[in-house]
Write a protein that holds these residues in place. Structure first.
Motif, PDB file in Angstrom:
ATOM      1  N   ALA A  73     -83.611   6.794   2.676  1.00 42.86           N
ATOM      2  CA  ALA A  73     -83.428   5.435   3.180  1.00 42.86           C
ATOM      3  C   ALA A  73     -82.484   5.358   4.369  1.00 42.86           C
ATOM      4  CB  ALA A  73     -82.899   4.545   2.059  1.00 42.86           C
ATOM      5  N   CYS A  74     -81.663   6.365   4.562  1.00 46.65           N
ATOM      6  CA  CYS A  74     -80.596   6.250   5.559  1.00 46.65           C
ATOM      7  C   CYS A  74     -81.136   6.239   6.983  1.00 46.65           C
ATOM      8  CB  CYS A  74     -79.577   7.364   5.405  1.00 46.65           C
ATOM      9  SG  CYS A  74     -78.239   7.217   6.606  1.00 46.65           S
ATOM     10  N   ILE A  75     -80.836   5.184   7.714  1.00 45.90           N
ATOM     11  CA  ILE A  75     -81.391   5.005   9.055  1.00 45.90           C
ATOM     12  C   ILE A  75     -80.562   5.691  10.143  1.00 45.90           C
ATOM     13  CG2 ILE A  75     -82.440   2.780   8.462  1.00 45.90           C
ATOM     14  CD1 ILE A  75     -80.117   1.468  10.111  1.00 45.90           C
ATOM     15  N   SER A  76     -79.418   6.247   9.755  1.00 46.06           N
ATOM     16  CA  SER A  76     -78.518   6.766  10.781  1.00 46.06           C
ATOM     17  C   SER A  76     -78.285   8.265  10.702  1.00 46.06           C
ATOM     18  CB  SER A  76     -77.160   6.075  10.668  1.00 46.06           C
ATOM     19  OG  SER A  76     -76.491   6.554   9.512  1.00 46.06           O
ATOM     20  N   LEU A  79     -76.421  10.066   5.680  1.00 43.93           N
ATOM     21  CA  LEU A  79     -76.550  10.732   4.390  1.00 43.93           C
ATOM     22  C   LEU A  79     -77.548  11.864   4.544  1.00 43.93           C
ATOM     23  CD1 LEU A  79     -76.708   7.593   2.091  1.00 43.93           C
ATOM     24  CD2 LEU A  79     -74.980   9.392   1.915  1.00 43.93           C
ATOM     25  N   TYR A  90     -72.080  12.546   2.788  1.00 40.44           N
ATOM     26  CA  TYR A  90     -71.941  11.300   3.533  1.00 40.44           C
ATOM     27  C   TYR A  90     -71.097  11.536   4.777  1.00 40.44           C
ATOM     28  CZ  TYR A  90     -70.339   6.517   4.566  1.00 40.44           C
ATOM     29  OH  TYR A  90     -70.039   5.317   5.178  1.00 40.44           O
ATOM     30  N   CYS A  95     -72.449   6.426   9.790  1.00 39.65           N
ATOM     31  CA  CYS A  95     -72.890   5.254   9.020  1.00 39.65           C
ATOM     32  C   CYS A  95     -72.688   3.952   9.802  1.00 39.65           C
ATOM     33  CB  CYS A  95     -72.116   5.202   7.715  1.00 39.65           C
ATOM     34  SG  CYS A  95     -72.425   3.729   6.728  1.00 39.65           S
ATOM     35  N   VAL A  96     -73.697   3.084   9.764  1.00 43.22           N
ATOM     36  CA  VAL A  96     -73.587   1.782  10.435  1.00 43.22           C
ATOM     37  C   VAL A  96     -73.488   0.622   9.439  1.00 43.22           C
ATOM     38  CG1 VAL A  96     -74.761   2.525  12.545  1.00 43.22           C
ATOM     39  CG2 VAL A  96     -76.114   1.563  10.665  1.00 43.22           C
ATOM     40  N   GLY A  97     -73.426   0.934   8.160  1.00 44.38           N
ATOM     41  CA  GLY A  97     -73.273  -0.129   7.163  1.00 44.38           C
ATOM     42  C   GLY A  97     -74.490  -1.023   7.035  1.00 44.38           C
ATOM     43  N   CYS A  98     -75.677  -0.421   6.942  1.00 48.78           N
ATOM     44  CA  CYS A  98     -76.899  -1.237   6.844  1.00 48.78           C
ATOM     45  C   CYS A  98     -77.275  -1.521   5.389  1.00 48.78           C
ATOM     46  CB  CYS A  98     -78.050  -0.529   7.540  1.00 48.78           C
ATOM     47  SG  CYS A  98     -78.601   0.942   6.654  1.00 48.78           S
ATOM     48  N   TRP A  99     -76.652  -0.836   4.470  1.00 47.98           N
ATOM     49  CA  TRP A  99     -76.854  -0.994   3.017  1.00 47.98           C
ATOM     50  C   TRP A  99     -78.243  -0.587   2.538  1.00 47.98           C
ATOM     51  CZ3 TRP A  99     -72.090  -1.098   3.343  1.00 47.98           C
ATOM     52  CH2 TRP A  99     -71.351  -2.081   3.993  1.00 47.98           C
ATOM     53  N   SER A 100     -78.973   0.153   3.337  1.00 45.28           N
ATOM     54  CA  SER A 100     -80.296   0.613   2.896  1.00 45.28           C
ATOM     55  C   SER A 100     -80.172   1.587   1.731  1.00 45.28           C
ATOM     56  CB  SER A 100     -81.022   1.335   4.033  1.00 45.28           C
ATOM     57  OG  SER A 100     -81.235   0.472   5.106  1.00 45.28           O
ATOM     58  N   CYS A 101     -79.159   2.434   1.792  1.00 39.90           N
ATOM     59  CA  CYS A 101     -78.976   3.436   0.739  1.00 39.90           C
ATOM     60  C   CYS A 101     -78.593   2.765  -0.570  1.00 39.90           C
ATOM     61  CB  CYS A 101     -77.917   4.453   1.148  1.00 39.90           C
ATOM     62  SG  CYS A 101     -76.361   3.700   1.645  1.00 39.90           S
ATOM     63  N   ILE A 119     -69.869   2.840   3.277  1.00 40.35           N
ATOM     64  CA  ILE A 119     -70.155   2.888   1.846  1.00 40.35           C
ATOM     65  C   ILE A 119     -69.111   3.729   1.111  1.00 40.35           C
ATOM     66  CG2 ILE A 119     -72.634   2.562   2.117  1.00 40.35           C
ATOM     67  CD1 ILE A 119     -72.783   5.717   1.477  1.00 40.35           C
TER      68      ILE A 119
HETATM   69  S1  SF4 Z   1     -75.156   2.126   4.881  1.00 39.82           S
HETATM   70 FE1  SF4 Z   1     -76.129   3.898   3.899  1.00 39.82          FE
HETATM   71  S2  SF4 Z   1     -78.211   3.935   4.768  1.00 39.82           S
HETATM   72 FE2  SF4 Z   1     -76.979   2.611   6.106  1.00 39.82          FE
HETATM   73  S3  SF4 Z   1     -76.255   4.004   7.705  1.00 39.82           S
HETATM   74 FE3  SF4 Z   1     -74.646   3.936   6.112  1.00 39.82          FE
HETATM   75  S4  SF4 Z   1     -75.116   5.700   4.808  1.00 39.82           S
HETATM   76 FE4  SF4 Z   1     -76.959   5.308   6.023  1.00 39.82          FE
END
Ligand code: SF4
Ligand SMILES: Cc1cc2nc3c(=O)[nH]c(=O)nc-3n(C[C@H](O)[C@H](O)[C@H](O)COP(=O)(O)OP(=O)(O)OC[C@H]3O[C@@H](n4cnc5c(N)ncnc54)[C@H](O)[C@@H]3O)c2cc1C
Ligand code: SF4
Lengths: 148, 426
Positions: A73-76, A79, A90, A95-101, A119
């Protein structure tokens, strides 16, 4: 690889693992300072969570899955799986804090950092001499760190 | 070449990691049109907003490719697949033989025919080049119109707004986010955008783009009869599967490239994954195109393993979206807008408008099949577990889910043990 296995037959719900976790991940490495100061000021929070239902309790954290949903799931690229250690790693800087993970991990092992767009996830106390602090702190051997 | 992959997106990375789970030796060749290392496509909105720099775009470090024995041919487009001769041709005149081929060509922006759209200052927002162009444009422009109030449109609008541009987002449907979210969540998100100062107009779109005699963009005529002056128009309605290469090669396509449970297409040893593929769905009987990140990775991963000879079935796509609007997080997973006339679905809702806190759970035959969370999202994963593992939710458990406290102790005992405390590795 070695992982932390929680046993709900033995867990007494004392939350000592959570305290050991924040201490191990604190700057001061001192429980009192970590709890009293760093928690509020820096948003220091545990990677472990204790669930309770009646008399049954269990302390869970990242399983370091072989094929982790969080990595998918991680877009960046924040992870990823370390092929050498098998850990789900991690990279905070990516990390951009998108909460997908957080959404994708069906084990509820990821939480939002209380202050930053980052996260909080178990790193198995990377670099700690005696292994994961939670396992060491558990008074009733409800957490085991071993190869299975 | 043992493995050839067309496209250098996340499905491709999934495939590389999948192949390497099974085969650690044979070389992999990746051919990608875009001239940059594989990047987080969703990150282009973070880049346009100025939240991250270009140094943070790459998904995997260079050494990942070295260690995975991958050769990258970037800035090169595959123009033809010959499924009999087992070759692909490129725009550089090369012909490359393959034993196993993966088509991971993603999506292309959906662009409805709008009079006046040919010419300068009309853009899409689906790749890094688009973002770079808009970043330089944003320095000089005052106003932008974004067509599309879905995920990509809102992200494009928000990012331009963060660059100081006066943005209006137009959405033809009665509300924004009509695909991935429900009415309440969309209203909360829309409210947040309005608070910040973004204009969102629903039920209206662009009828014609107005240009002066030199062809310079002047503004847009709307379907409600109004005219709006603007410096740029961004068409961000969504993407459609980029399957023409496959179709021309005689591979079966429907909405996307048809694949079976092993991600194989109708042609021998040719696989497809990601936004281009129409694959098995976790919740529905029919195969679907669900163009989201996680599915692209998972499909690529599964395709990769199968390409390397393992017979692994795809577990099925699951729609999921996580998107934040200026600090207001929203998550939607699975079926969130069940058909209204089908009473086999049950919906439970809690809404606190003041706290901007919303929870919607959708049940079908005693199973959780979808949910929406706004504001308080931290337990999302625990809800996902119920959808993904298709665990039955008895009546008392339903109350616990509704109160926002799903947990692992609600899992069936055997499954709990297998997952958390197995005797041997599972
Ligand atoms: S919040 Fe999770 S999915 Fe989003 S960029 Fe950070 S580690 Fe990756
Ligand atoms: C702005 C934006 C934000 C998004 N945000 C999210 C989000 O938050 N969460 C989420 O789940 N999804 C999001 N998505 C969707 C997500 O990015 C896609 O689902 C995902 O990128 C699909 O991956 P893919 O590998 O299938 O295809 P793509 O990422 O589209 O990659 C395909 C690649 O193949 C290349 N290619 C195509 N044809 C050829 C050819 N003939 N020869 C060589 N190369 C070729 C293309 O140039 C492209 O680089 C977003 C999309 C956009 C545009
Ligand atoms: S965060 Fe979740 S999905 Fe990722 S490795 Fe840990 S338990 Fe597995």
């Amino acid at each position: 690889m070695k992982r932390v296995y929680p046993d709900k037959e033995y867990c007494i719900g004392c939350h000592l693992c959570e305290l050991a976790c924040i201490t191990a991940h604190s700057k001061s490495k001192d429980l009192i300072i970590a709890y009293r100061e760093e928690r509020g000021r820096d948003g220091l929070s545990p990677c472990k969570k204790v669930f309770e239902k009646g008399d049954t309790c269990v302390a869970i954290s990242c399983r370091h899955c072989d094929e982790p949903s969080c990595v998918a799931a991680c877009i960046s690229g924040g992870l990823y799986k370390d092929p050498e250690t098998g850990r789900t790693v991690y990279d905070r800087d990516k990390c951009v804090g998108c909460w997908s993970c957080l959404m994708a991990c069906p084990y509820g092992a990821i939480r939002r950092h209380p202050i930053e767009a980052k996260i909080v996830k178990c790193d198995l106390c990377e670099g700690r001499e005696n292994g994961p602090a939670c396992v060491e702190a558990c008074p009733n051997q409800a957490l085991k760190y071993e190869e299975r | 070449m043992k493995y050839v992959i067309i496209g250098n997106g996340i499905a491709s990375i999934g495939a590389i990691e999948g192949i390497r789970k099974v085969d650690t030796e044979n070389e992999i060749l990746v051919i990608g049109s875009e001239d940059s290392p594989a990047y987080g496509r969703p990150l282009i909105s973070y880049l346009l907003a100025g939240k991250i720099g270009p140094d943070r775009l790459a998904l995997r470090p260079q050494e990942f490719y070295e260690k995975s024995i991958v050769t990258l041919k970037l800035g090169i487009t595959v123009t033809d697949i010959d499924i009999k001769a087992r070759t692909v041709s490129t725009d550089k005149g090369e012909s490359i033989e393959f034993e196993n081929l993966l088509i991971a060509t993603g999506g292309i922006p959906f662009t409805p025919p709008i009079p006046g759209s040919d010419g300068t200052d009309v853009y899409n927002f689906t790749n890094l080049k688009h973002a770079q162009v808009l970043i330089s444009k944003a320095k000089t422009i005052k106003k932008a119109i974004v067509i599309g109030g879905g995920l990509i449109g809102l992200k494009a609008g928000e990012s331009l707004f963060d660059r100081g541009v006066d943005v209006t987002i137009l959405e033809l449907s009665p509300r924004i986010l009509s695909l991935a979210f429900d009415e309440n969540a969309a209203a909360l998100a829309g409210g947040r955008l309005a608070e910040v100062g973004l204009n969102v107009k629903c039920g209206v779109t662009v009828k014609e783009i107005q240009r002066d005699e030199e062809g310079n963009l002047k503004g847009v005529h709307l379907t409600d009869g109004n005219f709006m002056q603007t410096d740029v128009v961004v068409i961000a309605i969504g993407v459609v599967p980029n399957y023409s290469l496959a179709k021309d090669a005689g591979i079966t396509v429907d909405r996307g490239i048809n694949v079976n449970d092993h991600m194989a297409t109708s042609a021998d040893n040719v696989f497809a994954a990601g936004d281009v593929a129409q694959a098995k769905d976790l919740l529905f009987e029919d195969n679907r195109v669900i163009p989201i990140w996680t599915n692209a990775y998972n499909q690529g991963f599964c395709a990769g393993k199968n390409m390397a000879g393992a017979k692994i079935e795809f577990s099925g796509s699951l729609a999921m979206n996580s998107i934040s609007f200026y600090g207001l997080p929203t998550i939607s997973v699975g079926t969130v807008n069940p058909p209204e006339d089908d009473d086999s679905y049950e919906v439970a809702i809690t809404l606190d408008e003041k706290k901007k806190c919303y929870r919607k759970l959708v049940f079908h035959n005693n199973h959780l099949v979808g949910y929406v969370l706004v504001g308080d999202i931290d337990m999302a994963g625990m809800y996902t577990a119920f959808v993904k593992f298709q665990m039955a939710v008895p009546e008392d458990a339903r109350k616990q889910l509704l109160s926002g406290e799903p947990d692992v102790l609600m899992w069936p005992d055997d499954f709990f043990r297998e997952t958390w405390n197995p005797e041997t590795k599972n």
